[in-house]
Design a protein around this motif. Structure first.
Motif, mmCIF file in Angstrom:
data_model
loop_
_atom_site.group_PDB
_atom_site.id
_atom_site.type_symbol
_atom_site.label_atom_id
_atom_site.label_comp_id
_atom_site.label_asym_id
_atom_site.label_seq_id
_atom_site.Cartn_x
_atom_site.Cartn_y
_atom_site.Cartn_z
ATOM 1 N N ILE A 1 4.519 -1.401 -52.370
ATOM 2 C CA ILE A 1 3.420 -1.730 -53.279
ATOM 3 C C ILE A 1 2.265 -2.214 -52.416
ATOM 4 N N ILE A 2 1.157 -1.491 -52.475
ATOM 5 C CA ILE A 2 0.009 -1.824 -51.641
ATOM 6 C C ILE A 2 -1.194 -2.165 -52.528
ATOM 7 N N ASN A 3 -2.095 -2.956 -51.996
ATOM 8 C CA ASN A 3 -3.237 -3.454 -52.754
ATOM 9 C C ASN A 3 -4.505 -2.738 -52.290
ATOM 10 N N ILE A 4 -5.028 -1.838 -53.143
ATOM 11 C CA ILE A 4 -6.177 -1.010 -52.791
ATOM 12 C C ILE A 4 -7.217 -1.106 -53.914
ATOM 13 N N PRO A 5 -8.498 -1.277 -53.586
ATOM 14 C CA PRO A 5 -9.513 -1.394 -54.643
ATOM 15 C C PRO A 5 -9.850 -0.054 -55.295
ATOM 16 N N ILE A 6 -10.261 -0.135 -56.557
ATOM 17 C CA ILE A 6 -10.794 1.018 -57.263
ATOM 18 C C ILE A 6 -12.248 0.742 -57.646
ATOM 19 N N ALA A 7 -13.002 1.813 -57.906
ATOM 20 C CA ALA A 7 -14.381 1.683 -58.387
ATOM 21 C C ALA A 7 -14.765 3.026 -59.003
ATOM 22 N N HIS A 8 -14.451 3.203 -60.283
ATOM 23 C CA HIS A 8 -14.715 4.496 -60.907
ATOM 24 C C HIS A 8 -14.843 4.386 -62.429
ATOM 25 N N GLY A 9 -15.570 5.335 -62.982
ATOM 26 C CA GLY A 9 -15.688 5.462 -64.433
ATOM 27 C C GLY A 9 -14.982 6.690 -64.955
ATOM 28 N N GLU A 10 -14.688 7.644 -64.055
ATOM 29 C CA GLU A 10 -14.014 8.881 -64.438
ATOM 30 C C GLU A 10 -12.848 9.126 -63.495
ATOM 31 N N GLY A 11 -11.854 8.239 -63.605
ATOM 32 C CA GLY A 11 -10.698 8.320 -62.731
ATOM 33 C C GLY A 11 -9.401 8.611 -63.457
ATOM 34 N N ASN A 12 -9.523 9.019 -64.693
ATOM 35 C CA ASN A 12 -8.366 9.293 -65.552
ATOM 36 C C ASN A 12 -7.799 10.663 -65.191
ATOM 37 N N TYR A 13 -6.706 10.674 -64.421
ATOM 38 C CA TYR A 13 -6.141 11.945 -63.945
ATOM 39 C C TYR A 13 -5.396 12.637 -65.083
ATOM 40 N N TYR A 14 -5.750 13.904 -65.287
ATOM 41 C CA TYR A 14 -5.111 14.686 -66.354
ATOM 42 C C TYR A 14 -4.585 16.011 -65.813
ATOM 43 N N CYS A 15 -3.411 16.379 -66.267
ATOM 44 C CA CYS A 15 -2.893 17.724 -66.054
ATOM 45 C C CYS A 15 -1.954 18.041 -67.207
ATOM 46 N N ASP A 16 -1.679 19.320 -67.441
ATOM 47 C CA ASP A 16 -0.776 19.680 -68.535
ATOM 48 C C ASP A 16 0.672 19.433 -68.123
ATOM 49 N N ASP A 17 1.583 19.581 -69.080
ATOM 50 C CA ASP A 17 2.992 19.255 -68.846
ATOM 51 C C ASP A 17 3.608 20.127 -67.754
ATOM 52 N N ALA A 18 3.222 21.407 -67.729
ATOM 53 C CA ALA A 18 3.783 22.312 -66.724
ATOM 54 C C ALA A 18 3.346 21.908 -65.319
ATOM 55 N N THR A 19 2.075 21.534 -65.195
ATOM 56 C CA THR A 19 1.574 21.107 -63.886
ATOM 57 C C THR A 19 2.228 19.801 -63.458
ATOM 58 N N LEU A 20 2.406 18.880 -64.402
ATOM 59 C CA LEU A 20 3.054 17.609 -64.086
ATOM 60 C C LEU A 20 4.475 17.836 -63.591
ATOM 61 N N ALA A 21 5.196 18.738 -64.247
ATOM 62 C CA ALA A 21 6.566 19.054 -63.820
ATOM 63 C C ALA A 21 6.572 19.636 -62.409
ATOM 64 N N GLN A 22 5.582 20.458 -62.124
ATOM 65 C CA GLN A 22 5.471 21.043 -60.789
ATOM 66 C C GLN A 22 5.157 19.974 -59.750
ATOM 67 N N LEU A 23 4.255 19.054 -60.083
ATOM 68 C CA LEU A 23 3.933 17.960 -59.167
ATOM 69 C C LEU A 23 5.166 17.129 -58.853
ATOM 70 N N GLU A 24 5.946 16.843 -59.871
ATOM 71 C CA GLU A 24 7.175 16.066 -59.694
ATOM 72 C C GLU A 24 8.169 16.823 -58.814
ATOM 73 N N ALA A 25 8.370 18.093 -59.123
ATOM 74 C CA ALA A 25 9.366 18.890 -58.406
ATOM 75 C C ALA A 25 9.008 19.065 -56.938
ATOM 76 N N ASN A 26 7.712 19.216 -56.650
ATOM 77 C CA ASN A 26 7.261 19.450 -55.278
ATOM 78 C C ASN A 26 6.912 18.170 -54.531
ATOM 79 N N LYS A 27 7.138 17.027 -55.158
ATOM 80 C CA LYS A 27 6.818 15.733 -54.560
ATOM 81 C C LYS A 27 5.343 15.641 -54.164
ATOM 82 N N GLN A 28 4.489 16.155 -55.070
ATOM 83 C CA GLN A 28 3.056 16.124 -54.808
ATOM 84 C C GLN A 28 2.383 14.864 -55.340
ATOM 85 N N ILE A 29 3.110 14.032 -56.050
ATOM 86 C CA ILE A 29 2.550 12.748 -56.475
ATOM 87 C C ILE A 29 2.700 11.772 -55.311
ATOM 88 N N ILE A 30 1.592 11.323 -54.776
ATOM 89 C CA ILE A 30 1.601 10.489 -53.575
ATOM 90 C C ILE A 30 1.538 9.004 -53.929
#
Length: 231
Positions: free
Chosen positions: A135-164
């Protein structure tokens, strides 16, 4: 190792990125204007935060057509390390170098504060100096930082370990799907994240937890070239 920090009209975190490379790892770094058509001399490319082209249309929607982005795509194909931070993340998604999109924060307010992140994948050139689950402490500063993808893309991100990175616990500040704060491409050499590691290089700024992202990049590059980082 040599870093390029891209500069678009409206970039405001380019200096932060430049100074972070100098302070965290002491490597060569140069500013590169958005009209450049040659990135062949660089090993890593940083796409900084800010409000490129005033965020007209959508964040990053105009920047993705800048001449330098053709070179960023070539660099990605060559396996060079590319990190997009905040507006840089938005630009990389608009350019198709990363999956998903960044939309307005769920609370419709600009959020600017320190945020705990969970390191989800440390088997990546940008996170190899962290432990999985850190768990690391990093600052944010954004108004449009809401990450969106569809269910198929999310499943692919999970399977390929692309969520960092994920926002840790119940701290999600913007409504991002699955608490996602940062993702990579399938190859792992392109990463985008909304939090600002370049603002967490020195404890004087409230955290130095972002420093390991830069040492990770240097470590990965040196391993490619047969020399490990001296800890």
């Amino acid at each position: 190792m040599k870093f390029a920090v891209l500069v678009f009209p409206g970039s405001n975190c380019d200096i932060d990125c430049y100074k972070a490379v100098e302070e965290a790892i002491g490597q060569k770094v140069e500013y590169v204007w958005h009209t450049s058509t040659d990135l062949s001399g660089y090993d890593a490319i940083l796409v900084p935060g800010g409000f490129s082209y005033g965020d007209y249309l959508r964040c990053g929607a105009i920047s993705r057509f800048a001449p330098v982005m053709n070179e960023v795509k070539k660099a990605a194909e060559e396996g060079k390390f590319i990190l997009g931070i905040c507006n840089g993340f938005q630009i990389l998604t608009e350019a198709g170098l990363l999956p998903g999109a960044l939309i307005r924060n769920s609370g419709l307010k600009f959020r600017c504060h320190q945020t705990p992140l969970e390191v989800v994948n440390n088997g990546n050139p940008f996170t190899n100096q962290y432990a999985e689950g850190d768990i690391i402490n990093i600052p944010i500063a954004h108004g449009e930082g809401n990450y969106y993808c569809d269910d198929a893309t999310l499943a692919q991100l999970e399977a390929n370990k692309q969520i960092i990175f994920r926002y840790a616990g119940d701290t999600n500040p913007n409504g991002s799907v699955s608490n996602i704060a940062g993702v990579s491409n399938e190859r792992g050499n392109v990463v985008g994240m909304m939090p600002h590691p370049e603002r967490a290089i020195n404890q004087l700024f409230g955290s130095e937890d972002g420093k390991k992202m830069f040492t990770s990049i240097l470590n990965a590059w040196r391993e490619q070239h047969g020399a490990a980082v001296n800890s």
